[in-house]
Design a protein around this motif. Structure first.
Motif, short mmCIF file in Angstrom:
data_model
loop_
_atom_site.label_atom_id
_atom_site.label_comp_id
_atom_site.label_asym_id
_atom_site.label_seq_id
_atom_site.Cartn_x
_atom_site.Cartn_y
_atom_site.Cartn_z
N PRO A 50 5.72 2.31 101.05
CA PRO A 50 4.83 1.18 101.34
C PRO A 50 3.36 1.55 101.10
N PHE A 51 2.55 0.52 100.98
CA PHE A 51 1.14 0.69 100.61
C PHE A 51 0.39 1.55 101.62
N ARG A 52 0.68 1.38 102.90
CA ARG A 52 -0.03 2.12 103.94
C ARG A 52 0.58 3.48 104.25
N SER A 53 1.65 3.84 103.54
CA SER A 53 2.29 5.13 103.81
C SER A 53 1.42 6.28 103.32
N PRO A 54 1.40 7.41 104.02
CA PRO A 54 0.66 8.58 103.53
C PRO A 54 1.24 9.15 102.25
N HIS A 110 2.15 7.16 99.71
CA HIS A 110 1.92 6.20 98.63
C HIS A 110 1.07 6.81 97.52
N GLY A 111 1.54 6.64 96.28
CA GLY A 111 0.78 7.14 95.13
C GLY A 111 1.06 8.57 94.76
N PHE A 126 0.68 -6.43 86.33
CA PHE A 126 0.90 -5.05 85.88
C PHE A 126 2.40 -4.81 85.81
N GLY A 127 2.83 -4.04 84.81
CA GLY A 127 4.24 -3.74 84.66
C GLY A 127 4.76 -2.83 85.76
N GLY A 128 6.05 -3.00 86.10
CA GLY A 128 6.68 -2.17 87.12
C GLY A 128 6.88 -2.91 88.43
N TRP A 129 7.43 -2.20 89.39
CA TRP A 129 7.70 -2.75 90.73
C TRP A 129 6.73 -2.11 91.72
N GLU A 130 5.97 -2.96 92.39
CA GLU A 130 4.93 -2.46 93.28
C GLU A 130 5.52 -1.80 94.52
N ASN A 131 4.93 -0.70 94.91
CA ASN A 131 5.29 -0.03 96.17
C ASN A 131 6.78 0.21 96.29
N PHE A 132 7.44 0.52 95.16
CA PHE A 132 8.90 0.67 95.19
C PHE A 132 9.34 1.86 96.02
N TRP A 133 8.63 2.97 95.89
CA TRP A 133 9.06 4.18 96.59
C TRP A 133 8.58 4.21 98.03
N SER A 164 2.97 11.78 93.19
CA SER A 164 3.88 12.01 92.08
C SER A 164 5.12 12.76 92.58
N PHE A 165 6.14 12.86 91.72
CA PHE A 165 7.36 13.56 92.11
C PHE A 165 7.09 15.05 92.34
N SER A 166 6.21 15.63 91.56
CA SER A 166 5.88 17.04 91.76
C SER A 166 5.19 17.25 93.10
N GLN A 167 4.32 16.31 93.48
CA GLN A 167 3.66 16.41 94.79
C GLN A 167 4.66 16.26 95.92
#
Length: 444
Positions: free
Chosen positions: A197-201, A203-204, A188-195, A206-209
């Motif tokens: 980590p996967f287990r962080s609350p 994760h996923g 998949f394009g992009g850098w995984e978990n850049f912002w 958006s900037f508005s959220q």
């Protein structure tokens, strides 16, 4: 009195001789260049390098630098199917929250790679449906892998081996079968978990959220504000190490600034000793100039290795290496600028009854200040890049982190991230030095 001018008569033979000489020169020079290029081609072993080149490896690394892969793994020892980003345990999907392109049925799985590519995992068998080719079947056994291919010639992207089946019809689709596991890679394009980590609350989100969360009164962590919690989760991302990378960049900048300023402070007074119009002693000038030759004659990397041996690893060794090399270079440039000053301005200051220090301050320094500022700022820009290379040898900073990420192909996207940040820092240093140069020299 009669003036006689002796002229060589111009004949057709002389004109023809001149034309032939020019023609031979026109032919000889390209032949000489071509001969040299052919010699270097074989002397440097270019054919052997090209023979050993792996363009497909370069394509894979380029893909990894801008994309990430999700592993779907059927492990025969545990007899389960796992879906994980880059195969990491810390980034493994919960079986109830799998991506929509993976479907599980007990011990079997179906993976939709898109564009008509499907992989069905049934027990120890993997069936790879490839458009316009057919179905590749690989079954794991105790001794290796049993392989069944469609009729016809075997494509280059199918690696057949009794111990392993490797099928990669496209850069973003791959199947591997060994006697211990079946593994599917989907890119998949992009850098995984850049912002985060996967287990962080976070994760996923958006900037508005995230913006709404930062302004919310309901804290994620009772001991800290939401804004700091977001920043802390970002900086402490274990996959990308943003906080450590920013610290390393700061060390690299400080290494360049400390080394350059130290060199400038030592080079200026030594330049007076090397200038002919300021130091009458020929022995003193000779000794100072040879000191400059010695300092800049040894490359910055060599100085770095020497100081690493003497003082150990750390940014100080890089700053010293930069300072030693640039003292020789800046000292030579400053001494030449001093020798080219206008003595009328110095004499004018002397006529006012000024002391020697005042003559230097108001008669000499204003004349060499543009050269001083321009050269120091240029070397500061250059040393920002050089500090990265020195850091790779062990002096610390961003260079050391860059080498660490390049040791494994899995972290190639981290390498791209560090390279981009380094380029951004160099651009900012260039813009900053240009602004400072205009302020100090042009008064704008």
């Amino acid at each position: 009195m009669t003036d006689y001018t002796l002229e060589t008569p111009v004949t057709s033979e002389r004109v023809w001789l001149h034309v032939r000489r020019r023609a031979w020169l026109t032919i000889f020079l390209p032949l000489a260049v071509l001969t040299y290029l052919v010699y270097t081609w074989f002397a440097f072993g270019v054919p052997d390098i090209l023979a050993k080149a792996q363009p497909e490896r370069a394509a894979i690394l380029a893909t990894d630098s801008v994309a990430y892969k999700v592993h779907v793994t059927k492990n025969f020892r545990r007899n389960d199917v796992e879906v994980a980003i880059e195969g990491e345990r810390t980034a493994t999907y919960d079986p109830a929250l799998l991506p929509n392109w993976v479907s599980l049925d007990s011990e079997n799985a179906r993976v939709d790679l898109g564009d008509g590519y499907f992989i069905d995992i049934e027990g120890k068998t993997a069936l790879f449906t490839i458009p316009e080719y057919g179905v590749v079947k690989g079954t794991a056994t105790k001794s290796g892998v049993e392989i069944e291919l469609p009729e016809g010639p075997v494509p280059d992207w199918v690696k057949v081996d009794p111990r392993k089946l490797d099928v990669r019809p496209a850069l973003d689709k791959r199947l591997q079968v060994t006697k211990t596991k079946i593994e599917v890679h989907n890119y998949f394009g992009g850098w995984e978990n850049f912002w985060f980590p996967f287990r962080s609350p976070l994760h996923g989100m958006s900037f508005s959220q995230l913006y709404a969360l930062a302004l919310s009164a309901d804290r994620m962590d009772p001991d800290t504000s939401n804004l700091w919690f977001i920043a802390d989760e970002f900086l402490k991302n274990p996959d990308w190490q943003h906080g450590e990378i920013f610290t390393a960049l700061f060390e690299t900048i400080m290494m360049a600034v400390l080394g350059t300023l130290t060199a400038a402070l030592f080079a200026l007074p030594l330049a007076f000793l090397a200038a002919r119009n300021f130091t009458p002693s020929r022995l003193m000038r000779f000794g100072t100039r040879r000191l400059f030759d010695f300092l800049r004659g040894i490359d910055m990397l060599i100085w770095s290795l020497i100081f690493i041996r003497a003082f150990g690893l750390g940014p100080l060794t890089g700053a010293l290496a930069i300072a030693f090399t640039d003292t020789g270079s800046l000292g030579k440039l400053f001494s030449e600028a001093l020798e080219n000053i206008d003595n009328k301005q110095v004499e004018g200051v002397r006529a006012t009854g000024a002391s020697q220090i005042q003559r230097y301050r108001f008669g000499v320094i204003p004349q060499i200040l543009p050269v001083f500022v321009s050269q120091v700022l240029y070397y500061l820009e250059s040393n920002t890049r050089s500090a990265t290379v020195i850091g790779a040898l062990g002096a610390g900073g961003i260079g050391l982190m860059l080498v660490e990420t390049m040791r494994t192909s899995r972290d190639w996207e981290n390498t791209s991230y560090i390279i981009i940040l380094t380029i951004v820092v160099v651009i900012l240093m260039d813009q900053g030095s240009s602004w400072l140069r205009r302020k100090l020299i042009e008064g704008r």
